[in-house]
Design a protein around this motif. Structure first.
Motif, short mmCIF file in Angstrom:
data_model
loop_
_atom_site.label_atom_id
_atom_site.label_comp_id
_atom_site.label_asym_id
_atom_site.label_seq_id
_atom_site.Cartn_x
_atom_site.Cartn_y
_atom_site.Cartn_z
N LEU A 1 -8.74 6.35 -4.06
CA LEU A 1 -7.64 7.04 -4.73
C LEU A 1 -8.16 7.81 -5.95
O LEU A 1 -7.75 8.94 -6.21
CB LEU A 1 -6.58 6.04 -5.14
CG LEU A 1 -5.18 6.56 -5.47
CD1 LEU A 1 -4.59 7.32 -4.30
CD2 LEU A 1 -4.28 5.41 -5.85
N LEU B 1 0.82 -1.21 0.00
CA LEU B 1 0.00 0.00 0.00
C LEU B 1 0.86 1.26 0.00
O LEU B 1 0.41 2.32 -0.44
CB LEU B 1 -0.94 0.03 1.21
CG LEU B 1 -2.14 -0.91 1.14
CD1 LEU B 1 -2.92 -0.86 2.44
CD2 LEU B 1 -3.03 -0.58 -0.04
N PHE C 1 -9.63 0.72 -2.16
CA PHE C 1 -8.44 1.57 -2.14
C PHE C 1 -8.35 2.39 -3.43
O PHE C 1 -8.16 3.60 -3.40
CB PHE C 1 -7.18 0.72 -1.96
CG PHE C 1 -5.90 1.50 -2.01
CD1 PHE C 1 -5.48 2.25 -0.92
CD2 PHE C 1 -5.11 1.49 -3.15
CE1 PHE C 1 -4.29 2.97 -0.96
CE2 PHE C 1 -3.92 2.21 -3.20
CZ PHE C 1 -3.52 2.95 -2.10
N LEU D 1 -10.79 -5.03 -0.76
CA LEU D 1 -10.00 -3.92 -0.21
C LEU D 1 -9.26 -3.15 -1.30
O LEU D 1 -9.18 -1.92 -1.26
CB LEU D 1 -9.00 -4.43 0.83
CG LEU D 1 -9.56 -4.79 2.19
CD1 LEU D 1 -8.49 -5.45 3.05
CD2 LEU D 1 -10.10 -3.56 2.89
#
Length: 185
Positions: A181, A114, A177, A173
């Motif tokens: 973003l 990440l 994410f 997930l």
């Protein structure tokens, strides 16, 4: 006459790198991973972009972001197979869980990557500590030396992968994410 085994140009060139400087080898591994993954994901990203914009689909931006997240998801999860990315296999590294000393789980590899958005910082941390970059501190992992492997070993690992709840959770997930973003951009 002795038979000489040819293992490939990339393998032979990597093998010439001195083994006595772990910081240099670790940074080279990070750079090699970056180049390999860009080589694999950029063409995929271009194809996705062309398809989305060529057909001018309704909700093009939403669909485009979803489709473009696929190559990014692949890039970020390059360590999924046996906790070894392509460069880690070539250079002889593996990611392990600090507590168990076993190969890191898919989730740990996901969390570890990440921090890819801060890649220059990762390189600096890697220079200071070749075993742990910033993502390793978040995922409770570290990088150790292991046997060098050929890239084709990934195909064997890919064939043996089983759909686990862990993997499905990472897909969800990862989608969240990239959705978050995309809203920031």
């Amino acid at each position: 006459m002795d038979k000489v085994e040819h293992k490939g140009l990339l393998y032979e060139e990597i093998s010439k790198i001195p083994h006595n400087n772990p910081k240099v080898r670790r940074i080279l591994s990070m750079l090699l991973d970056h180049f390999i993954m860009c080589f694999l994901t950029i063409p995929l990203g271009i194809i996705v972009s062309v398809i989305v914009f060529k057909f001018e689909l309704a909700h093009t931006k939403s669909i485009g972001m979803i489709l473009f997240s696929i190559p990014m998801f692949i890039y970020m999860n390059k360590d999924f197979l046996m906790a070894k990315s392509p460069a880690k296999r070539i250079m002889g590294y593996q990611i392990i869980d600090i507590k168990t000393s076993k190969p890191a789980s898919e989730f740990q590899c996901f969390v570890r990557n990440l921090t890819i958005i801060g890649w220059p910082i990762e390189v600096i941390v890697g220079l200071i500590n070749p075993q742990r970059r910033l993502g390793d501190f978040l995922a409770n992992t570290k990088v150790i030396t292991s046997d060098k492997e050929k890239l084709k070993s990934m195909w064997n690992d890919l064939k043996n992968i089983k759909m686990k709840i862990n993997f499905i959770g990472i897909l969800i997930l990862g989608g969240l994410f990239f959705y978050g973003l995309s809203k920031l951009l």
